[in-house]
Design an enzyme around this catalytic site. Structure first.
Site, PDB file in Angstrom:
ATOM      1  N   SER A 161       0.631  -1.342  -0.029  1.00  0.00           N
ATOM      2  CA  SER A 161      -0.109   0.064   0.074  1.00  0.00           C
ATOM      3  C   SER A 161       0.949   1.170  -0.249  1.00  0.00           C
ATOM      4  O   SER A 161       0.385   2.440  -0.190  1.00  0.00           O
ATOM      5  CB  SER A 161      -1.024   0.099   1.424  1.00  0.00           C
ATOM      6  N   GLU A 206      -7.479  -3.046  -4.691  1.00  0.00           N
ATOM      7  CA  GLU A 206      -7.199  -2.207  -5.621  1.00  0.00           C
ATOM      8  C   GLU A 206      -6.121  -2.723  -6.541  1.00  0.00           C
ATOM      9  O   GLU A 206      -5.016  -3.075  -6.194  1.00  0.00           O
ATOM     10  CB  GLU A 206      -6.387  -0.938  -4.801  1.00  0.00           C
TER      11      GLU A 206
HETATM   12  N1  3HC Z   1     -10.116 -12.650   9.917  1.00  0.00           N
HETATM   13  C1  3HC Z   1     -10.926 -13.255   9.446  1.00  0.00           C
HETATM   14  N2  3HC Z   1     -12.140 -13.067   9.478  1.00  0.00           N
HETATM   15  C2  3HC Z   1     -12.516 -12.142  10.389  1.00  0.00           C
HETATM   16  C3  3HC Z   1     -11.496 -11.344  10.997  1.00  0.00           C
HETATM   17  C4  3HC Z   1     -10.437 -11.658  10.852  1.00  0.00           C
HETATM   18  N3  3HC Z   1      -9.169 -10.960  11.458  1.00  0.00           N
HETATM   19  N4  3HC Z   1     -12.195 -10.475  11.667  1.00  0.00           N
HETATM   20  C5  3HC Z   1     -13.586 -10.811  11.534  1.00  0.00           C
HETATM   21  N5  3HC Z   1     -13.733 -11.646  10.656  1.00  0.00           N
HETATM   22  C6  3HC Z   1     -14.952 -12.198  10.282  1.00  0.00           C
HETATM   23  C7  3HC Z   1     -15.877 -13.175  11.242  1.00  0.00           C
HETATM   24  O1  3HC Z   1     -15.335 -14.367  11.338  1.00  0.00           O
HETATM   25  C8  3HC Z   1     -17.208 -13.031  10.803  1.00  0.00           C
HETATM   26  O2  3HC Z   1     -17.238 -13.835   9.709  1.00  0.00           O
HETATM   27  P1  3HC Z   1     -18.919 -14.235   9.686  1.00  0.00           P
HETATM   28  O3  3HC Z   1     -19.893 -13.491   9.953  1.00  0.00           O
HETATM   29  O4  3HC Z   1     -18.823 -14.908   8.201  1.00  0.00           O
HETATM   30  O5  3HC Z   1     -18.914 -15.516  10.488  1.00  0.00           O
HETATM   31  C9  3HC Z   1     -17.273 -11.497  10.071  1.00  0.00           C
HETATM   32  O6  3HC Z   1     -15.799 -11.186   9.828  1.00  0.00           O
HETATM   33  C10 3HC Z   1     -17.861 -10.475  10.998  1.00  0.00           C
HETATM   34  O7  3HC Z   1     -17.137 -10.600  12.203  1.00  0.00           O
HETATM   35  P2  3HC Z   1     -17.369  -9.988  13.630  1.00  0.00           P
HETATM   36  O8  3HC Z   1     -18.839 -10.246  13.772  1.00  0.00           O
HETATM   37  O9  3HC Z   1     -16.728 -10.912  14.739  1.00  0.00           O
HETATM   38  O10 3HC Z   1     -17.312  -8.372  13.785  1.00  0.00           O
HETATM   39  P3  3HC Z   1     -17.562  -7.189  12.735  1.00  0.00           P
HETATM   40  O11 3HC Z   1     -18.917  -7.365  12.146  1.00  0.00           O
HETATM   41  O12 3HC Z   1     -17.364  -6.357  13.765  1.00  0.00           O
HETATM   42  O13 3HC Z   1     -16.499  -7.196  11.618  1.00  0.00           O
HETATM   43  C11 3HC Z   1     -14.622  -6.704  10.604  1.00  0.00           C
HETATM   44  C12 3HC Z   1     -15.237  -7.091  11.798  1.00  0.00           C
HETATM   45  C13 3HC Z   1     -14.882  -7.222   9.426  1.00  0.00           C
HETATM   46  C14 3HC Z   1     -13.122  -6.487  10.818  1.00  0.00           C
HETATM   47  C15 3HC Z   1     -15.515  -5.120  10.576  1.00  0.00           C
HETATM   48  O14 3HC Z   1     -15.006  -4.580  11.800  1.00  0.00           O
HETATM   49  C16 3HC Z   1     -14.812  -4.113   9.465  1.00  0.00           C
HETATM   50  O15 3HC Z   1     -14.926  -4.190   8.292  1.00  0.00           O
HETATM   51  N6  3HC Z   1     -13.799  -3.357   9.766  1.00  0.00           N
HETATM   52  C17 3HC Z   1     -13.597  -2.201   8.978  1.00  0.00           C
HETATM   53  C18 3HC Z   1     -12.053  -2.896   8.484  1.00  0.00           C
HETATM   54  C19 3HC Z   1     -11.395  -2.220   7.468  1.00  0.00           C
HETATM   55  O16 3HC Z   1     -11.571  -0.972   7.165  1.00  0.00           O
HETATM   56  N7  3HC Z   1     -10.501  -2.610   6.840  1.00  0.00           N
HETATM   57  C20 3HC Z   1      -9.403  -1.854   6.026  1.00  0.00           C
HETATM   58  C21 3HC Z   1      -8.153  -1.667   6.609  1.00  0.00           C
HETATM   59  S1  3HC Z   1      -7.305  -0.680   5.613  1.00  0.00           S
HETATM   60  C22 3HC Z   1      -6.002  -1.835   4.744  1.00  0.00           C
HETATM   61  O17 3HC Z   1      -6.160  -2.960   5.137  1.00  0.00           O
HETATM   62  C23 3HC Z   1      -5.318  -1.184   3.865  1.00  0.00           C
HETATM   63  C24 3HC Z   1      -3.896  -1.468   4.296  1.00  0.00           C
HETATM   64  O18 3HC Z   1      -3.003  -0.953   3.354  1.00  0.00           O
HETATM   65  C25 3HC Z   1      -3.358  -0.793   5.438  1.00  0.00           C
END
Ligand code: 3HC
Length: 294
Positions: A129, A162
């Site tokens: 990134s 992306e």
């Molecule tokens: N690994 C794998 N699966 C995961 C996980 C992880 N670390 N965290 C959550 N999950 C899965 C769960 O198993 C669950 O799956 P299911 O519904 O199929 O059973 C699903 O995601 C939802 O999890 P939870 O119910 O425990 O929790 P949330 O509904 O709060 O979801 C989240 C967790 C998906 C992490 C959500 O909070 C989210 O979308 N957060 C924002 C993440 C984000 O913005 N990411 C981008 C970061 S920037 C980046 O990566 C770019 C880089 O260049 C820096």
């Protein structure tokens, strides 16, 4: 994969992921679940075993939760190999996704090595990134088959990928990588030119900068800023929770790289972010960031 005539989209079957960290292991699993024969490679035996165990636990969890049936889990596991060796997997790779540490010198030497180890048709993509792929393409003899394929954390969940082309990336490479992302169940977005932060991190960076300013100015607590992002804007996580998930080291280093590139004082890592970085409080991975974790 067989050699493809120039201009035609190559058929991707074998994928190698370099790096077994939080991103690499999940990218590997995403590929394996989608049916690609996948190898995740890392230099450290400990890192490889840790990633393998983590992904086994994830897969078992999917079955236990009823999200995947056992035959599908078995098929995904059969598609996935974790190794410290690179030569064998590279020799039959159609696509390599590099997800190693965000250090340009490391990435450049990986790309040079891959250029020598992989067949001529192999596409070499970076999950970086921080760096556009032009920064590594010239370490190879195949700049037309090099691009960014940037996943989001957690890669098993986030739909966005992306695909960023640099000036010499061919249409066939772009088409192939977009098609692979779609086959992985992702919704790829295409960037026709390189720009620091690409699209999503630029959007996120603006929110993060504002959140840090609000905190630094004593306007609200970080918990309340996170709450507002979730309850007023509908974001799944607040900006501070998200920094802890992504890693404050990653967040800091991306910002520092943009600052180094642009020299723009507005791009400089914010004071509070720098303090966390210097203290080694990187978020979930170290047990402490903006929040504390067990
Ligand atoms: N690994 C794998 N699966 C995961 C996980 C992880 N670390 N965290 C959550 N999950 C899965 C769960 O198993 C669950 O799956 P299911 O519904 O199929 O059973 C699903 O995601 C939802 O999890 P939870 O119910 O425990 O929790 P949330 O509904 O709060 O979801 C989240 C967790 C998906 C992490 C959500 O909070 C989210 O979308 N957060 C924002 C993440 C984000 O913005 N990411 C981008 C970061 S920037 C980046 O990566 C770019 C880089 O260049 C820096």
């Amino acid at each position: 994969m067989t050699e493809h005539p120039a201009g035609q989209t190559p058929q991707i079957r074998n994928i190698v992921v370099i790096g077994s960290g939080a991103m690499g292991r999940q990218i590997g699993m995403v590929a394996a679940v989608a049916g690609f024969s996948t190898t995740v490679q890392d230099v450290s035996e400990d890192a490889v075993r840790n990633a393998e165990q983590d992904m086994r636990t994830w897969l078992d969890g999917r079955v236990a939760k009823g999200r995947m049936d056992q035959p599908a889990a078995d098929a995904a596991w059969a598609n996935l190999e974790f190794t410290t060796g690179l030569e064998q997997a590279a020799a039959t790779a159609d696509l390599v996704v590099e997800a190693a540490t965000e250090r340009l010198d490391v990435k450049r030497s990986i790309f040079t090595r891959l250029d020598g180890l992989t067949p001529e048709h192999t596409i070499l993509a970076t999950n970086s990134s921080t760096y556009g792929s032009s920064a590594v393409a010239d370490a190879t003899n195949r700049p037309d088959r090099v691009c960014n394929m940037h996943f989001f954390n957690p890669a098993l969940v986030m739909k966005c990928v992306e695909v960023v082309r640099h000036g010499q990336t061919s249409d066939a490479t772009v088409d192939a990588v977009m098609a692979v992302a779609q086959a992985m169940g992702k919704e790829p977005v295409l960037l026709n030119k390189e720009i620091p932060g690409f699209v999503a991190n630029r959007l996120m960076g603006a929110i993060r900068a504002e959140a840090l300013e609000l905190l630094d100015g004593g306007v609200a607590s970080l918990e309340d800023i996170d709450t507002a992002a979730k309850t007023a804007l509908g974001h799944p996580m607040g900006p501070f929770e998200l920094m802890d998930l992504v890693g404050l080291d990653v967040t800091y280093l991306i910002r520092q790289a943009h600052y180094d590139e642009t020299g723009d004082e507005a791009e400089k890592p914010q004071r509070l972010l720098e303090e966390k970085y210097r203290a080694g409080e990187f978020g979930r991975k170290t047990g402490k960031g903006w929040y504390s974790y067990d």
